[in-house]
Design a protein around this motif. Structure first.
Motif, mmCIF file in Angstrom:
data_model
loop_
_atom_site.group_PDB
_atom_site.id
_atom_site.type_symbol
_atom_site.label_atom_id
_atom_site.label_comp_id
_atom_site.label_asym_id
_atom_site.label_seq_id
_atom_site.Cartn_x
_atom_site.Cartn_y
_atom_site.Cartn_z
ATOM 1 N N ASP A 263 2.895 -5.985 18.230
ATOM 2 C CA ASP A 263 2.359 -5.243 17.274
ATOM 3 C C ASP A 263 2.168 -5.787 15.922
ATOM 4 O O ASP A 263 2.134 -6.900 15.784
ATOM 5 N N PRO A 265 1.592 -5.111 11.817
ATOM 6 C CA PRO A 265 2.297 -4.129 10.843
ATOM 7 C C PRO A 265 1.234 -3.430 10.087
ATOM 8 O O PRO A 265 0.024 -3.832 9.994
ATOM 9 N N ARG A 266 1.448 -2.303 9.679
ATOM 10 C CA ARG A 266 0.625 -1.289 9.092
ATOM 11 C C ARG A 266 -0.145 -2.151 7.673
ATOM 12 O O ARG A 266 -1.199 -2.041 7.542
ATOM 13 N N ASP A 267 0.782 -2.659 6.841
ATOM 14 C CA ASP A 267 0.236 -3.334 5.612
ATOM 15 C C ASP A 267 -0.792 -4.296 6.028
ATOM 16 O O ASP A 267 -1.650 -4.475 5.489
ATOM 17 N N LEU A 269 -2.676 -4.354 8.917
ATOM 18 C CA LEU A 269 -3.923 -3.690 9.248
ATOM 19 C C LEU A 269 -4.799 -3.237 7.974
ATOM 20 O O LEU A 269 -5.822 -3.089 7.949
ATOM 21 N N ARG A 284 -2.209 4.561 3.917
ATOM 22 C CA ARG A 284 -1.612 4.740 5.269
ATOM 23 C C ARG A 284 -2.187 5.871 5.977
ATOM 24 O O ARG A 284 -2.379 5.883 7.117
ATOM 25 N N ARG A 309 7.195 -0.494 12.948
ATOM 26 C CA ARG A 309 6.212 -1.163 11.745
ATOM 27 C C ARG A 309 4.830 -1.067 11.949
ATOM 28 O O ARG A 309 4.355 -1.427 11.015
ATOM 29 N N GLY A 310 4.210 -0.522 12.992
ATOM 30 C CA GLY A 310 2.674 -0.534 12.962
ATOM 31 C C GLY A 310 2.077 -0.024 14.237
ATOM 32 O O GLY A 310 2.710 1.100 14.592
#
Length: 403
Positions: A263, A265-267, A269, A284, A309-310
Protein backbone atom coordinates in the motif's frame (compact mmCIF):
# COMPACT_ATOMS: atom_id res chain seq x y z
CA UNK A 1 10.03 18.20 -73.20
CA UNK A 2 13.59 17.90 -74.57
CA UNK A 3 16.05 15.05 -74.15
CA UNK A 4 18.10 16.78 -71.44
CA UNK A 5 15.02 17.32 -69.29
CA UNK A 6 14.00 13.68 -69.77
CA UNK A 7 17.49 12.46 -68.85
CA UNK A 8 17.58 14.70 -65.76
CA UNK A 9 14.20 13.36 -64.67
CA UNK A 10 15.41 9.76 -65.01
CA UNK A 11 18.52 10.59 -62.97
CA UNK A 12 16.41 12.07 -60.16
CA UNK A 13 14.11 9.05 -60.17
CA UNK A 14 17.19 6.85 -59.74
CA UNK A 15 18.41 8.97 -56.82
CA UNK A 16 21.34 10.59 -58.66
CA UNK A 17 20.87 14.37 -58.21
CA UNK A 18 24.42 15.25 -59.29
CA UNK A 19 23.88 13.68 -62.70
CA UNK A 20 20.61 15.61 -63.04
CA UNK A 21 22.30 18.91 -62.13
CA UNK A 22 25.01 18.38 -64.74
CA UNK A 23 22.28 18.30 -67.36
CA UNK A 24 20.20 21.33 -66.28
CA UNK A 25 22.35 23.40 -63.88
CA UNK A 26 22.65 26.42 -66.20
CA UNK A 27 19.10 26.44 -67.50
CA UNK A 28 16.39 28.84 -66.29
CA UNK A 29 13.34 27.50 -68.10
CA UNK A 30 10.47 26.26 -65.88
CA UNK A 31 11.10 22.48 -66.25
CA UNK A 32 14.79 22.97 -65.47
CA UNK A 33 13.97 25.10 -62.41
CA UNK A 34 11.71 22.35 -61.10
CA UNK A 35 14.30 19.63 -61.69
CA UNK A 36 17.04 21.72 -60.14
CA UNK A 37 14.85 22.26 -57.09
CA UNK A 38 14.24 18.53 -56.67
CA UNK A 39 17.96 17.83 -57.14
CA UNK A 40 18.92 20.36 -54.48
CA UNK A 41 16.39 18.79 -52.15
CA UNK A 42 17.93 15.37 -52.66
CA UNK A 43 21.34 16.89 -51.91
CA UNK A 44 20.05 18.36 -48.65
CA UNK A 45 20.07 22.07 -49.58
CA UNK A 46 16.41 22.49 -48.72
CA UNK A 47 16.26 26.28 -48.59
CA UNK A 48 17.73 26.55 -52.10
CA UNK A 49 15.43 23.76 -53.27
CA UNK A 50 12.36 25.55 -52.00
CA UNK A 51 13.35 28.81 -53.69
CA UNK A 52 13.86 27.04 -57.03
CA UNK A 53 10.55 25.21 -56.79
CA UNK A 54 8.69 28.42 -55.95
CA UNK A 55 10.24 30.01 -59.02
CA UNK A 56 9.15 26.98 -61.02
CA UNK A 57 5.54 27.29 -59.84
CA UNK A 58 5.45 30.94 -60.90
CA UNK A 59 7.20 30.29 -64.21
CA UNK A 60 4.80 27.55 -65.29
CA UNK A 61 1.77 29.74 -64.66
CA UNK A 62 -1.89 28.86 -64.97
CA UNK A 63 -1.57 27.67 -68.57
CA UNK A 64 0.45 24.62 -67.54
CA UNK A 65 -1.58 23.19 -64.64
CA UNK A 66 0.01 19.72 -64.71
CA UNK A 67 3.60 20.96 -64.43
CA UNK A 68 2.55 23.55 -61.87
CA UNK A 69 0.86 20.87 -59.77
CA UNK A 70 3.98 18.71 -59.84
CA UNK A 71 6.01 21.67 -58.58
CA UNK A 72 3.53 22.25 -55.76
CA UNK A 73 3.88 18.61 -54.69
CA UNK A 74 7.68 18.86 -54.75
CA UNK A 75 7.53 22.09 -52.74
CA UNK A 76 5.27 20.39 -50.17
CA UNK A 77 7.78 17.56 -49.83
CA UNK A 78 10.57 20.06 -49.14
CA UNK A 79 8.35 21.83 -46.59
CA UNK A 80 7.75 18.51 -44.85
CA UNK A 81 11.48 17.75 -44.81
CA UNK A 82 12.13 21.13 -43.17
CA UNK A 83 9.32 20.40 -40.69
CA UNK A 84 7.28 23.34 -41.93
CA UNK A 85 4.00 21.74 -40.93
CA UNK A 86 2.07 24.94 -41.54
CA UNK A 87 2.34 24.79 -45.33
CA UNK A 88 -1.05 25.05 -47.05
CA UNK A 89 -2.67 21.62 -47.00
CA UNK A 90 -5.41 22.82 -49.36
CA UNK A 91 -2.84 23.72 -52.02
CA UNK A 92 -1.43 20.19 -51.93
CA UNK A 93 -4.89 18.64 -52.16
CA UNK A 94 -5.75 20.92 -55.09
CA UNK A 95 -2.52 19.87 -56.83
CA UNK A 96 -3.35 16.20 -56.21
CA UNK A 97 -6.74 16.62 -57.86
CA UNK A 98 -5.15 18.30 -60.88
CA UNK A 99 -2.74 15.37 -61.18
CA UNK A 100 -5.64 12.92 -61.05
CA UNK A 101 -7.54 14.91 -63.68
CA UNK A 102 -4.50 14.61 -65.97
CA UNK A 103 -4.13 10.87 -65.25
CA UNK A 104 -0.80 11.38 -63.47
CA UNK A 105 -1.64 8.76 -60.90
CA UNK A 106 1.94 8.26 -59.74
CA UNK A 107 2.47 11.86 -58.63
CA UNK A 108 -1.07 11.99 -57.24
CA UNK A 109 -0.20 9.02 -55.03
CA UNK A 110 3.01 10.75 -53.99
CA UNK A 111 0.96 13.81 -52.96
CA UNK A 112 -1.33 11.59 -50.90
CA UNK A 113 1.66 10.01 -49.16
CA UNK A 114 2.90 13.48 -48.23
CA UNK A 115 -0.48 14.25 -46.67
CA UNK A 116 -0.28 11.00 -44.68
CA UNK A 117 3.26 11.74 -43.50
CA UNK A 118 2.14 15.12 -42.19
CA UNK A 119 -0.80 13.58 -40.33
CA UNK A 120 1.55 11.00 -38.82
CA UNK A 121 3.93 13.71 -37.62
CA UNK A 122 1.18 15.58 -35.78
CA UNK A 123 -0.27 12.41 -34.23
CA UNK A 124 -3.53 12.15 -36.21
CA UNK A 125 -3.27 8.40 -36.66
CA UNK A 126 -6.90 7.66 -37.50
CA UNK A 127 -6.90 10.16 -40.38
CA UNK A 128 -3.52 8.91 -41.61
CA UNK A 129 -4.66 5.30 -41.52
CA UNK A 130 -7.90 6.09 -43.36
CA UNK A 131 -6.04 7.82 -46.21
CA UNK A 132 -3.43 5.06 -46.42
CA UNK A 133 -6.15 2.41 -46.69
CA UNK A 134 -7.38 4.10 -49.89
CA UNK A 135 -4.07 3.44 -51.67
CA UNK A 136 -3.00 0.20 -53.34
CA UNK A 137 0.81 0.19 -53.66
CA UNK A 138 0.94 -2.76 -56.07
CA UNK A 139 1.08 -0.70 -59.32
CA UNK A 140 3.74 1.73 -58.04
CA UNK A 141 7.48 1.57 -58.64
CA UNK A 142 9.64 0.07 -55.85
CA UNK A 143 10.54 3.44 -54.28
CA UNK A 144 6.90 4.40 -53.77
CA UNK A 145 6.00 0.91 -52.54
CA UNK A 146 8.74 1.30 -49.94
CA UNK A 147 7.27 4.65 -48.87
CA UNK A 148 3.83 3.02 -48.51
CA UNK A 149 5.23 0.30 -46.27
CA UNK A 150 7.23 2.83 -44.23
CA UNK A 151 4.03 4.73 -43.51
CA UNK A 152 2.24 1.49 -42.65
CA UNK A 153 5.04 0.72 -40.21
CA UNK A 154 5.02 4.24 -38.80
CA UNK A 155 1.33 4.03 -37.95
CA UNK A 156 1.76 0.55 -36.48
CA UNK A 157 4.69 1.71 -34.33
CA UNK A 158 2.66 4.58 -32.91
CA UNK A 159 -0.17 2.14 -32.16
CA UNK A 160 2.23 -0.24 -30.40
CA UNK A 161 1.82 -2.96 -33.03
CA UNK A 162 5.41 -4.14 -33.29
CA UNK A 163 4.75 -7.29 -35.31
CA UNK A 164 2.71 -5.42 -37.92
CA UNK A 165 5.43 -2.78 -38.10
CA UNK A 166 8.20 -5.36 -38.58
CA UNK A 167 6.33 -7.11 -41.40
CA UNK A 168 5.77 -3.76 -43.14
CA UNK A 169 9.43 -2.78 -42.73
CA UNK A 170 10.58 -6.08 -44.18
CA UNK A 171 8.40 -5.45 -47.24
CA UNK A 172 9.78 -1.92 -47.42
CA UNK A 173 13.32 -3.27 -47.24
CA UNK A 174 12.72 -5.57 -50.20
CA UNK A 175 11.21 -2.73 -52.23
CA UNK A 176 14.08 -0.39 -51.32
CA UNK A 177 16.62 -2.96 -52.48
CA UNK A 178 14.87 -3.04 -55.86
CA UNK A 179 14.82 0.77 -55.97
CA UNK A 180 18.55 0.93 -55.07
CA UNK A 181 18.22 4.35 -53.38
CA UNK A 182 20.69 4.53 -50.45
CA UNK A 183 18.79 7.19 -48.48
CA UNK A 184 15.60 5.13 -48.57
CA UNK A 185 17.44 1.99 -47.46
CA UNK A 186 19.05 3.89 -44.58
CA UNK A 187 15.67 5.20 -43.38
CA UNK A 188 14.26 1.67 -43.29
CA UNK A 189 17.29 0.31 -41.45
CA UNK A 190 16.93 3.05 -38.84
CA UNK A 191 13.26 2.13 -38.33
CA UNK A 192 14.21 -1.55 -37.91
CA UNK A 193 16.78 -0.59 -35.28
CA UNK A 194 14.08 1.25 -33.35
CA UNK A 195 12.07 -1.96 -33.09
CA UNK A 196 14.89 -3.67 -31.24
CA UNK A 197 15.81 -0.73 -28.99
CA UNK A 198 14.40 -0.29 -25.47
CA UNK A 199 11.12 1.59 -25.82
CA UNK A 200 9.91 1.82 -22.22
CA UNK A 201 10.64 0.92 -18.61
CA UNK A 202 8.54 -1.74 -16.90
CA UNK A 203 8.05 -1.84 -13.13
CA UNK A 204 6.47 -4.90 -11.50
CA UNK A 205 6.52 -5.41 -7.73
CA UNK A 206 9.22 -2.79 -7.38
CA UNK A 207 11.49 -4.45 -9.97
CA UNK A 208 12.41 -2.32 -12.99
CA UNK A 209 13.59 -3.36 -16.46
CA UNK A 210 13.66 -1.93 -19.98
CA UNK A 211 11.42 -3.48 -22.63
CA UNK A 212 11.19 -3.32 -26.42
CA UNK A 213 8.08 -2.33 -28.33
CA UNK A 214 7.31 -6.00 -29.05
CA UNK A 215 7.42 -6.74 -25.32
CA UNK A 216 5.14 -3.77 -24.67
CA UNK A 217 2.71 -5.12 -27.27
CA UNK A 218 2.71 -8.55 -25.61
CA UNK A 219 2.17 -6.97 -22.19
CA UNK A 220 -0.80 -4.93 -23.39
CA UNK A 221 -2.34 -8.08 -24.90
CA UNK A 222 -1.97 -10.03 -21.64
CA UNK A 223 -4.35 -10.21 -18.67
CA UNK A 224 -2.08 -7.93 -16.62
CA UNK A 225 -3.48 -4.63 -15.42
CA UNK A 226 -1.14 -2.13 -17.10
CA UNK A 227 -0.87 1.42 -15.83
CA UNK A 228 0.54 3.16 -18.89
CA UNK A 229 2.45 6.29 -17.91
CA UNK A 230 3.45 6.75 -21.57
CA UNK A 231 -0.14 7.34 -22.71
CA UNK A 232 -1.70 8.23 -19.33
CA UNK A 233 -4.16 5.36 -19.35
CA UNK A 234 -4.86 2.03 -17.68
CA UNK A 235 -5.47 -1.14 -19.65
CA UNK A 236 -6.82 -4.56 -18.78
CA UNK A 237 -9.40 -7.17 -19.76
CA UNK A 238 -9.48 -5.74 -23.28
CA UNK A 239 -10.51 -2.33 -21.99
CA UNK A 240 -8.72 1.03 -21.84
CA UNK A 241 -9.50 3.89 -19.48
CA UNK A 242 -7.92 7.19 -20.56
CA UNK A 243 -6.81 9.49 -17.75
CA UNK A 244 -4.81 12.04 -19.73
CA UNK A 245 -7.30 14.79 -18.84
CA UNK A 246 -7.39 13.77 -15.14
CA UNK A 247 -3.80 14.24 -13.94
CA UNK A 248 -4.55 13.98 -10.22
CA UNK A 249 -6.26 10.61 -10.66
CA UNK A 250 -3.43 9.31 -12.81
CA UNK A 251 -0.81 10.51 -10.33
CA UNK A 252 -2.55 8.58 -7.55
CA UNK A 253 -2.91 5.51 -9.74
CA UNK A 254 0.76 5.57 -10.74
CA UNK A 255 1.87 5.61 -7.09
CA UNK A 256 -0.45 2.72 -6.25
CA UNK A 257 0.79 0.71 -9.26
CA UNK A 258 4.44 1.36 -8.44
CA UNK A 259 3.95 0.16 -4.86
CA UNK A 260 1.78 -2.86 -5.73
CA UNK A 261 1.17 -5.23 -4.01
CA UNK A 262 2.03 -3.02 -1.03
CA UNK A 263 0.00 0.00 0.00
CA UNK A 264 0.93 3.70 -0.12
CA UNK A 265 0.64 5.95 2.96
CA UNK A 266 -1.96 8.70 2.81
CA UNK A 267 0.62 11.44 3.44
CA UNK A 268 2.72 10.21 0.50
CA UNK A 269 -0.30 10.22 -1.81
CA UNK A 270 -1.24 13.75 -0.73
CA UNK A 271 2.30 15.03 -1.19
CA UNK A 272 2.63 13.56 -4.69
CA UNK A 273 -0.85 14.17 -6.09
CA UNK A 274 -1.55 17.58 -4.53
CA UNK A 275 2.06 18.86 -4.34
CA UNK A 276 1.73 19.53 -0.61
CA UNK A 277 4.45 18.94 1.97
CA UNK A 278 2.08 18.88 4.92
CA UNK A 279 -1.40 17.42 5.24
CA UNK A 280 -4.37 18.16 7.43
CA UNK A 281 -7.93 16.92 7.71
CA UNK A 282 -9.09 18.91 4.67
CA UNK A 283 -6.38 17.35 2.53
CA UNK A 284 -7.26 13.88 3.77
CA UNK A 285 -10.89 14.58 2.90
CA UNK A 286 -9.85 15.67 -0.58
CA UNK A 287 -7.80 12.49 -0.94
CA UNK A 288 -10.84 10.39 -0.08
CA UNK A 289 -12.85 12.21 -2.74
CA UNK A 290 -10.17 11.67 -5.41
CA UNK A 291 -9.74 8.01 -4.45
CA UNK A 292 -13.51 7.60 -4.81
CA UNK A 293 -13.35 9.11 -8.28
CA UNK A 294 -10.45 6.81 -9.17
CA UNK A 295 -12.42 3.78 -7.95
CA UNK A 296 -15.28 4.74 -10.23
CA UNK A 297 -12.95 5.30 -13.21
CA UNK A 298 -11.26 1.92 -12.77
CA UNK A 299 -14.44 -0.17 -12.59
CA UNK A 300 -14.48 -3.02 -13.50
CA UNK A 301 -10.72 -3.26 -14.14
CA UNK A 302 -9.45 -3.07 -10.56
CA UNK A 303 -10.33 -2.18 -6.98
CA UNK A 304 -8.73 0.24 -4.55
CA UNK A 305 -8.82 -0.88 -0.93
CA UNK A 306 -8.18 1.15 2.20
CA UNK A 307 -5.49 -0.03 4.59
CA UNK A 308 -4.48 1.04 8.08
CA UNK A 309 -2.00 3.57 6.75
CA UNK A 310 -3.25 4.36 3.25
CA UNK A 311 -4.57 2.70 0.07
CA UNK A 312 -3.58 -0.22 -2.14
CA UNK A 313 -4.41 -1.42 -5.64
CA UNK A 314 -6.18 -4.79 -5.61
CA UNK A 315 -5.55 -6.85 -8.77
CA UNK A 316 -4.00 -10.19 -9.67
CA UNK A 317 -1.15 -8.71 -11.73
CA UNK A 318 -0.17 -5.06 -12.00
CA UNK A 319 2.54 -3.52 -14.20
CA UNK A 320 3.62 0.09 -14.48
CA UNK A 321 4.86 1.16 -17.89
CA UNK A 322 6.90 4.37 -17.87
CA UNK A 323 8.80 6.46 -20.38
CA UNK A 324 12.35 5.34 -21.18
CA UNK A 325 13.49 8.87 -20.36
CA UNK A 326 11.72 10.58 -17.47
CA UNK A 327 11.69 14.26 -18.43
CA UNK A 328 8.87 16.80 -18.39
CA UNK A 329 9.94 17.79 -21.91
CA UNK A 330 10.04 14.15 -23.10
CA UNK A 331 7.53 14.52 -25.96
CA UNK A 332 9.36 17.60 -27.25
CA UNK A 333 12.70 15.77 -27.16
CA UNK A 334 11.14 12.80 -28.94
CA UNK A 335 10.06 14.96 -31.87
CA UNK A 336 13.49 16.58 -32.10
CA UNK A 337 15.19 13.19 -31.92
CA UNK A 338 14.34 12.47 -35.56
CA UNK A 339 17.43 14.51 -36.45
CA UNK A 340 15.52 17.12 -38.45
CA UNK A 341 15.51 20.86 -37.76
CA UNK A 342 12.14 21.98 -36.38
CA UNK A 343 10.63 25.43 -36.00
CA UNK A 344 8.87 26.22 -32.72
CA UNK A 345 5.59 26.68 -34.62
CA UNK A 346 5.86 23.18 -36.13
CA UNK A 347 6.63 21.69 -32.72
CA UNK A 348 3.62 23.48 -31.24
CA UNK A 349 1.39 22.10 -33.99
CA UNK A 350 2.68 18.55 -33.52
CA UNK A 351 2.29 18.72 -29.73
CA UNK A 352 -1.06 20.49 -29.76
CA UNK A 353 0.41 23.20 -27.54
CA UNK A 354 0.89 26.96 -27.73
CA UNK A 355 3.95 28.25 -29.53
CA UNK A 356 4.98 30.38 -26.56
CA UNK A 357 4.85 27.38 -24.23
CA UNK A 358 7.02 25.40 -26.64
CA UNK A 359 9.48 28.29 -26.91
CA UNK A 360 9.84 28.43 -23.13
CA UNK A 361 10.50 24.68 -23.03
CA UNK A 362 13.07 24.95 -25.82
CA UNK A 363 14.85 27.77 -23.99
CA UNK A 364 15.00 25.64 -20.84
CA UNK A 365 16.35 22.66 -22.80
CA UNK A 366 18.92 24.88 -24.51
CA UNK A 367 20.18 26.10 -21.11
CA UNK A 368 20.53 22.45 -20.09
CA UNK A 369 22.41 21.82 -23.37
CA UNK A 370 19.86 19.22 -24.48
CA UNK A 371 18.93 21.03 -27.70
CA UNK A 372 20.68 23.31 -30.17
CA UNK A 373 19.40 26.09 -32.38
CA UNK A 374 20.50 27.99 -35.44
CA UNK A 375 19.08 30.96 -37.33
CA UNK A 376 17.33 34.02 -35.97
CA UNK A 377 13.73 35.20 -35.75
CA UNK A 378 11.26 33.21 -37.82
CA UNK A 379 14.13 31.31 -39.42
CA UNK A 380 15.28 29.82 -36.11
CA UNK A 381 15.34 26.02 -36.08
CA UNK A 382 15.86 23.57 -33.24
CA UNK A 383 17.50 20.16 -33.31
CA UNK A 384 19.08 17.53 -31.07
CA UNK A 385 20.76 14.17 -31.58
CA UNK A 386 18.65 11.05 -30.96
CA UNK A 387 18.33 9.75 -27.42
CA UNK A 388 21.19 7.20 -27.35
CA UNK A 389 20.11 3.59 -27.07
CA UNK A 390 16.37 4.25 -26.84
CA UNK A 391 13.46 4.18 -29.24
CA UNK A 392 11.30 7.29 -28.80
CA UNK A 393 8.03 5.88 -30.18
CA UNK A 394 6.23 5.90 -26.82
CA UNK A 395 7.30 9.50 -26.21
CA UNK A 396 5.63 10.83 -29.34
CA UNK A 397 2.31 12.69 -29.05
CA UNK A 398 -0.79 10.84 -30.17
CA UNK A 399 -4.46 11.70 -30.17
CA UNK A 400 -6.47 10.12 -27.33
CA UNK A 401 -7.94 6.76 -28.24
CA UNK A 402 -5.16 5.87 -30.71
CA UNK A 403 -2.68 4.58 -28.12
Amino acid sequence: MDSLINAAGRALAAGDPLAALKLVALREDPPALALRGIAMAQLGDLSRARALLQRGVKAFGANEPLSRARCVVAEAEVALATRDLGWPVKALEAARRVLLDHADHLNAAHARYLQIRRLLLIGQLDAAQALLAELDPAPWPPSLRAVHELLTAGIALRQVQAHTARAALERAQRAAQQAAIPALTAEIEHALQMLDAPAARLIISGQSQTVTLAQVEALLASSTLVVDACRYSVRGAGMTVALATRPVLFSLLRMLAQAWPADVPRDALIAQAFRLKLSDDSHRARLRVEIGRLRSALQPLARIVATARGFALAADDVALLTLPVEDKHAALLALLADGEAWSSSALALALGSSQRQVQRSLEALALAEKVQWFGVGRARRWTTPPVPGFATILLLPVALGNG
